[in-house]
Design a protein around this motif. Structure first.
Motif, PDB file in Angstrom:
ATOM      1  N   VAL A  89      34.214  -7.784  47.786  1.00 20.58           N
ATOM      2  CA  VAL A  89      34.475  -8.060  49.281  1.00 20.58           C
ATOM      3  C   VAL A  89      33.178  -7.771  50.113  1.00 20.58           C
ATOM      4  N   ILE A  96      31.033  -9.335  55.413  1.00 19.26           N
ATOM      5  CA  ILE A  96      32.023  -9.416  54.496  1.00 19.26           C
ATOM      6  C   ILE A  96      32.496 -10.860  53.811  1.00 19.26           C
ATOM      7  N   LEU A 144      37.899  -3.424  48.856  1.00 19.15           N
ATOM      8  CA  LEU A 144      38.851  -4.165  50.010  1.00 19.15           C
ATOM      9  C   LEU A 144      38.686  -3.359  51.130  1.00 19.15           C
ATOM     10  N   ALA A 147      37.266  -4.594  54.651  1.00 21.02           N
ATOM     11  CA  ALA A 147      37.989  -5.652  55.485  1.00 21.02           C
ATOM     12  C   ALA A 147      39.318  -4.991  56.312  1.00 21.02           C
ATOM     13  N   HIS A 158      39.722 -11.307  59.068  1.00 17.75           N
ATOM     14  CA  HIS A 158      39.880 -11.054  57.558  1.00 17.75           C
ATOM     15  C   HIS A 158      41.126 -11.467  57.196  1.00 17.75           C
ATOM     16  N   TYR A 161      42.504 -12.875  53.700  1.00 20.89           N
ATOM     17  CA  TYR A 161      42.806 -12.690  52.430  1.00 20.89           C
ATOM     18  C   TYR A 161      44.388 -12.418  52.165  1.00 20.89           C
TER      19      TYR A 161
END
Length: 435
Positions: A89, A96, A144, A147, A158, A161
């Motif tokens: 990420v 990102i 992660l 994010a 984001h 995802y």
């Protein structure tokens, strides 16, 4: 160079079988004994139980920085001999990795297909490819937390995802297992199906086993105090090994007596900073390389080839470059595997605080790369084209230069030399096009 080797034996973990389990996953795992991976047999067994007994498709591995989340995830997928797709990420909240760009790259490169243009169509395409993959695929989504917001929810920009996880990775017919590493637990109602695994700290026994590999004289009371202060943190365990060996004759007690007040604070950030300071005093070339490595974003390209390190050593004789790199390896301040290198997020965060002049460092880096690759005609062709795009048709910014060298690393790694590939690559890294 390899770190000191451990015994060649393996720990066998037997787990109950599950008739519905795909044949390519094994229920009896042999965990190799190696110094970089001590004390995690139970963690490996726990992951396997979640997957084999509870049919988990996605597992979130949670824990503090440096505790060993990424190492555990990679080790499990490698032990299972799965084809691994890695989504790093990124460590910078401003840069990102775009889910769309990652999905596109997997379709184009890993599956050798032409990715569709719309994001939703690309997700369906990736799902189809994973459904029809002969062997099970292991997917690692690393770091992660970058994010997420402070409540554990995905930041608005984001939220793609969520689409990737719900539409593709959690689909029952997709032939894949996904491991997510994150410092904080994900708090999204749509993702409640993710199995949670809070990674426990390494035990005192694991620390003792690790130090024994390096023949460090262990005082059990001292070991207990340091272990408690750092919460069993794996990174802390590794980085204190070299100073104990080198400056205290392998005596854990002497190291403790000389650094007791500092160690009792148990701050991994301060411990890493102290390693930088020690390098600055005793090995300036290694110090320079370590902080310069913060230039790389470890985002689209999570690992850097050796040439990426060489071009940061412009002030070191060619005959001494490997010695500098190996000095960081011995100190566990740089991660490496199969000829590729990267920084742990905690270490990279410290390296960024020490970059005195990013612009000047990047310019020197550019000159070194030009010298290293002057004899390669194809690379030179690419350099000339990219130099024209980046430096003539846009104003210079540090981000342009970062993109420039990420592109170079990408080209060098994958042998991309066609003009249309250049244009696509430039767009991928945010370099303005001349078209």
């Amino acid at each position: 160079m390899e770190r000191r080797k451990f015994c060649s034996g393996k720990s066998s973990i037997s787990l109950s079988s599950n008739n519905s389990l795909p044949q390519e996953l094994t229920t009896e795992i042999n965990v190799p004994k190696k110094p970089d991976f001590v004390g995690r047999e139970e963690a490996i067994a726990h992951l396997n139980t979640l997957i084999t007994n509870r049919n988990a498709k996605i597992i979130g591995i949670y824990g503090k920085g440096g505790i060993g989340k990424t190492t555990l995830a990679r080790e499990y997928l490698q032990i299972q001999r799965l084809k691994i797709l890695e989504l790093n990420v990124g460590m910078d909240t401003e840069y990102i990795v775009s889910v769309k760009s990652w999905v596109k790259r997997q379709i184009n490169e890993q599956f050798k297909q032409q990715a569709k243009k719309k994001f939703i169509d690309m997700l369906e395409q990736l799902k189809y490819l994973l459904q029809n993959e002969k062997g099970k695929v292991g997917i690692l989504i690393d770091n992660l937390e970058t994010a997420l917001d402070e409540k554990g929810k995905f930041q608005q920009r984001h939220r793609d995802y969520i689409e990737l996880i719900t539409r593709v990775l959690n689909h029952p017919t997709v032939n894949a297992i996904t491991l997510i590493t994150c410092r904080e637990e994900i708090n999204e109602a749509k993702l409640s199906f993710i199995e949670s695994y809070p990674l426990p700290e390494l035990s005192e026994l694991a620390w003792q086993e690790f130090f024994s590999i390096f023949e460090i004289n262990i005082n059990t009371l001292v070991l207990s105090e340091i272990h408690k202060a750092y919460g069993g943190n794996a990174l802390a365990m590794k980085v204190i090994t070299h100073p104990i060996e080198t400056y205290y004759g392998g005596s854990l007690e002497d190291y403790w007596l000389d650094n007791k007040q500092f160690l009792l604070k148990g701050q991994i950030k301060d411990l890493i900073a102290s390693q930088f300071d020690r390098l600055f005093e005793h090995n300036r070339h290694a110090y320079n390389l370590l902080y310069r490595l913060g230039i790389y974003s470890y985002r689209e390209i999570p690992r850097v080839q050796k040439i990426g390190l060489y071009c940061l050593l412009w002030d070191v004789k060619k005959s001494e470059t490997m010695q500098v790199i190996e000095s960081l390896q011995r100190r566990y301040l740089i991660e490496f595997e199969a000829g590729k290198y990267w920084l742990h997020p905690v270490i990279r965060a410290e390296s960024l605080t020490r970059l005195d002049s990013l612009d000047n460092t990047l310019l020197l880096m550019k000159e070194e790369i030009d010298k290293l690759l002057v004899s390669d005609e194809k690379i030179q062709y690419f350099l000339e084209w990219l130099r024209e795009v980046t430096l003539v048709y846009s104003d210079f910014t540090p981000l342009d230069f970062r993109a420039f060298y990420l592109c170079l690393e990408y080209v060098y790694s994958f042998g991309i030399f066609e003009q249309y590939e250049f244009l696509e690559l430039a767009s991928f890294f945010g370099i303005p096009s001349i078209e």
